[in-house]
Motif scaffolding. Structure first.
Motif, mmCIF file in Angstrom:
data_model
loop_
_atom_site.group_PDB
_atom_site.id
_atom_site.type_symbol
_atom_site.label_atom_id
_atom_site.label_comp_id
_atom_site.label_asym_id
_atom_site.label_seq_id
_atom_site.Cartn_x
_atom_site.Cartn_y
_atom_site.Cartn_z
ATOM 1 N N ARG A 112 0.822 -1.165 -0.047
ATOM 2 C CA ARG A 112 -0.072 0.030 -0.195
ATOM 3 C C ARG A 112 0.959 1.251 0.083
ATOM 4 O O ARG A 112 1.964 1.184 0.377
ATOM 5 N N ALA A 113 0.346 2.402 -0.124
ATOM 6 C CA ALA A 113 0.913 3.697 -0.076
ATOM 7 C C ALA A 113 1.781 3.848 0.993
ATOM 8 O O ALA A 113 3.083 4.584 1.072
ATOM 9 N N ASN A 114 1.256 3.501 2.145
ATOM 10 C CA ASN A 114 1.882 3.803 3.474
ATOM 11 C C ASN A 114 3.110 2.708 3.627
ATOM 12 O O ASN A 114 3.537 2.584 4.745
ATOM 13 N N GLY A 115 3.327 1.768 2.731
ATOM 14 C CA GLY A 115 4.289 0.895 2.926
ATOM 15 C C GLY A 115 3.856 -0.600 3.365
ATOM 16 O O GLY A 115 4.930 -1.600 3.340
ATOM 17 N N GLN A 116 2.808 -0.858 3.830
ATOM 18 C CA GLN A 116 2.141 -1.989 4.229
ATOM 19 C C GLN A 116 2.353 -2.962 3.268
ATOM 20 O O GLN A 116 1.757 -2.892 1.996
#
Length: 168
Positions: A112-116
């Protein structure tokens, strides 16, 4: 007699379809084509993915039957695209070129964009030179099309709940 054999060999080699190129330069070109395909995947550009593929592409992934041809591949790729804020990265583990065919072993990850991290897998790709361009010809992957969920292993300090209780 020796002269006849010489000319026979020359004629046979002249008619040979084998191409000899610079495999190191070709490897860089295949790597660039693979990056362009991943960029199209992340941009949700199915036409771009098809443009980087042969007309007789075959996709194989985990539990799906083989998918053949650009129309079916396009539909499968559209179904498997990560959600709009997620990106897929692909890292080449091995790349070999043999004339007009190359194979690439890659690891990929969906985040995801948050790195998850939301998924990962591996792929074996066969690339083919068609009219001077490298095109994806076969793609065998684990989780690219089916979106396999991540399995989390417990830490060694976590209790094991599925083990039968020891008898006293």
């Amino acid at each position: 007699m020796a002269l006849r054999v010489f000319w026979l060999v020359v004629l046979l080699l002249a008619g040979s379809p084998a191409t000899f190129g610079d495999d190191a330069a070709d490897a860089g070109t295949v790597e660039a084509a693979a990056r362009a395909w991943i960029d199209a995947f992340n941009a949700h550009d199915a036409d771009g993915m098809v443009a980087h593929s042969t007309k007789d592409i075959v996709l194989m992934d985990a539990t799906l039957p083989p998918i053949s041809g650009t129309k079916a591949a396009r539909a499968a790729w559209l179904r498997s695209l990560p959600d709009s804020g997620a990106r897929t990265t692909s890292t080449t583990k091995e790349l070999q070129v043999a004339g007009d065919v190359a194979w690439r072993i890659a690891a990929f990850a969906h985040a995801r964009a948050n790195g998850q991290l939301i998924g990962r897998g591996q792929a074996l790709e066969i690339w083919k030179r068609v009219d001077g361009e490298w095109k994806l010809h076969r793609q065998m992957s684990s989780g690219l099309l089916t979106g396999q969920p991540l399995l989390r292993r417990p830490l060694p300090t976590e209790p094991v709940l599925d083990r039968a209780e020891e008898m006293n």
